[in-house]
Design a protein around this motif. Sequence first.
Motif, PDB file in Angstrom:
ATOM      1  N   LEU A 164       0.810  -1.223   0.000  1.00  0.00           N
ATOM      2  CA  LEU A 164       0.000   0.000   0.000  1.00  0.00           C
ATOM      3  C   LEU A 164       0.842   1.271   0.000  1.00  0.00           C
ATOM      4  CD1 LEU A 164      -2.893  -0.900   2.482  1.00  0.00           C
ATOM      5  CD2 LEU A 164      -2.770  -1.228   0.006  1.00  0.00           C
ATOM      6  N   ASP A 165       2.148   1.147   0.019  1.00  0.00           N
ATOM      7  CA  ASP A 165       3.005   2.340   0.026  1.00  0.00           C
ATOM      8  C   ASP A 165       2.736   3.195  -1.210  1.00  0.00           C
ATOM      9  OD1 ASP A 165       4.129   1.458   2.333  1.00  0.00           O
ATOM     10  OD2 ASP A 165       6.058   0.878   1.475  1.00  0.00           O
ATOM     11  N   GLY A 166       2.471   4.474  -0.974  1.00  0.00           N
ATOM     12  CA  GLY A 166       2.207   5.398  -2.064  1.00  0.00           C
ATOM     13  C   GLY A 166       0.846   5.234  -2.703  1.00  0.00           C
ATOM     14  N   ARG A 167      -0.029   4.450  -2.087  1.00  0.00           N
ATOM     15  CA  ARG A 167      -1.361   4.227  -2.649  1.00  0.00           C
ATOM     16  C   ARG A 167      -2.444   4.745  -1.713  1.00  0.00           C
ATOM     17  NH1 ARG A 167      -1.182   0.559  -6.934  1.00  0.00           N
ATOM     18  NH2 ARG A 167       0.649  -0.805  -7.008  1.00  0.00           N
ATOM     19  N   ARG A 168      -3.631   4.923  -2.273  1.00  0.00           N
ATOM     20  CA  ARG A 168      -4.815   5.215  -1.478  1.00  0.00           C
ATOM     21  C   ARG A 168      -5.413   3.905  -1.013  1.00  0.00           C
ATOM     22  NH1 ARG A 168      -8.574   6.540  -4.397  1.00  0.00           N
ATOM     23  NH2 ARG A 168      -7.594   5.903  -6.348  1.00  0.00           N
ATOM     24  N   ALA A 169      -5.995   3.914   0.181  1.00  0.00           N
ATOM     25  CA  ALA A 169      -6.553   2.680   0.722  1.00  0.00           C
ATOM     26  C   ALA A 169      -7.587   3.016   1.781  1.00  0.00           C
ATOM     27  CB  ALA A 169      -5.446   1.819   1.333  1.00  0.00           C
ATOM     28  N   THR A 170      -8.359   2.000   2.143  1.00  0.00           N
ATOM     29  CA  THR A 170      -9.300   2.157   3.236  1.00  0.00           C
ATOM     30  C   THR A 170      -9.330   0.881   4.059  1.00  0.00           C
ATOM     31  OG1 THR A 170     -11.520   2.958   3.811  1.00  0.00           O
ATOM     32  CG2 THR A 170     -11.383   1.298   2.058  1.00  0.00           C
ATOM     33  N   THR A 171     -10.021   0.929   5.178  1.00  0.00           N
ATOM     34  CA  THR A 171     -10.235  -0.231   6.037  1.00  0.00           C
ATOM     35  C   THR A 171     -11.479   0.050   6.863  1.00  0.00           C
ATOM     36  OG1 THR A 171      -9.176  -1.750   7.610  1.00  0.00           O
ATOM     37  CG2 THR A 171      -8.760   0.616   7.923  1.00  0.00           C
ATOM     38  N   HIS A 172     -11.780  -0.805   7.813  1.00  0.00           N
ATOM     39  CA  HIS A 172     -12.934  -0.595   8.689  1.00  0.00           C
ATOM     40  C   HIS A 172     -12.827   0.781   9.339  1.00  0.00           C
ATOM     41  CE1 HIS A 172     -15.705  -1.089  12.034  1.00  0.00           C
ATOM     42  NE2 HIS A 172     -16.102  -2.255  11.550  1.00  0.00           N
ATOM     43  N   TRP A 173     -13.947   1.510   9.382  1.00  0.00           N
ATOM     44  CA  TRP A 173     -13.907   2.889   9.894  1.00  0.00           C
ATOM     45  C   TRP A 173     -13.329   2.969  11.304  1.00  0.00           C
ATOM     46  CZ3 TRP A 173     -16.540   3.815  14.389  1.00  0.00           C
ATOM     47  CH2 TRP A 173     -17.592   2.948  14.732  1.00  0.00           C
ATOM     48  N   ARG A 174     -13.478   1.903  12.074  1.00  0.00           N
ATOM     49  CA  ARG A 174     -12.975   1.920  13.441  1.00  0.00           C
ATOM     50  C   ARG A 174     -11.451   1.952  13.494  1.00  0.00           C
ATOM     51  NH1 ARG A 174     -16.149   0.604  17.771  1.00  0.00           N
ATOM     52  NH2 ARG A 174     -17.636  -0.522  16.460  1.00  0.00           N
TER      53      ARG A 174
END
Length: 331
Positions: free
Chosen positions: A114-124
């Motif tokens: 994920l280095d240098g990338r956009r990402a998401t995960t659980h809001w918590r």
Amino acid sequence: MRDVVVLAYDGVRLMDVTGPIEVFGTAARFGAPYRVTLRSPDGEAVTTSTGTRLMVDAEAGTPHTLVVPGAPDLPRLPIPVPGLVDAIRDLAAGARRVASVCTGAFALAEAGLLDGRRATTHWRHTAALARRHPRVAVEPDAIYVRDGRVMTSAGVTAGIDLALAMVEQDEGAGLAREVARDLVVFLQRPGGQSQFSVPARTPRPRNDVLRALLAEIAADPAADHSVPAMALRARVSARHLTRLFHDGVGATPAAYVESVRVEAAQALLEAGETVTGAARRSGLGSDESLRRAFLRRLGVTPSAYRDRFRTTRGAGPTGRGGRRRAGPSAP
């Protein structure tokens, strides 16, 4: 044949595993060339966080798509699963696409994917992911994010959204829609993580006065929720009201009210309301006020947001998948 490998491990969340498997398996029944296998870092059976035992498949060739599900303990440092990060690196090396469900993003980040990338995960856990991995551009409200060959999704059931988006990417919206109908789910969920929502994500205030005000805001976002009006209704001073909001929800009264109104405007646009109508009925007032609020909070204009209805593919050259919107698939 597209080989989809779901990488399970001890402590993995069961639905993070089974949600994507159901989507790809259903797509295969409708003729899509998917072959789904379940692997583990050491090739042994795994025990999920619910105690369910999962048998895994024998190792095969390089996957087309690697899916890394999450686990309740995965945000811990270091990653509490021996061999998981190495297995991800090995499988991802030749994969055309790598995806994570929920807190699986922490494992992808530890693997350097994920280095240098956009990402998401659980809001918590979005804040923790951003703190631990400053080279990752975390998008806390996205249901999923696509950045190049890497995709990440929000919590648990968002793995279904993620898998449907991959099916659409591979096979088109028609087949993805058929899969969504068969599973009785939205082709595109009507909301980002904020649908779980500003009121729902706000801890229940201990203060009775603040609790009543938050209920009023949620019930009628377009009403007069200025600081003087709310202070008058609560029979407190404006200064004390501001202090209550700061202590109870961690935001100013104006910021909290705006967040609820933006959500209301999103729902109105999803239902087919015009930008002007959404601005008026949500309480944001003018088109320009709505536009500024959307850009500030969502990074997109209201009209562009409204135009994202008909596909899981987000707008923009990088194929952003967060903040997408659409109605449910027809049964």
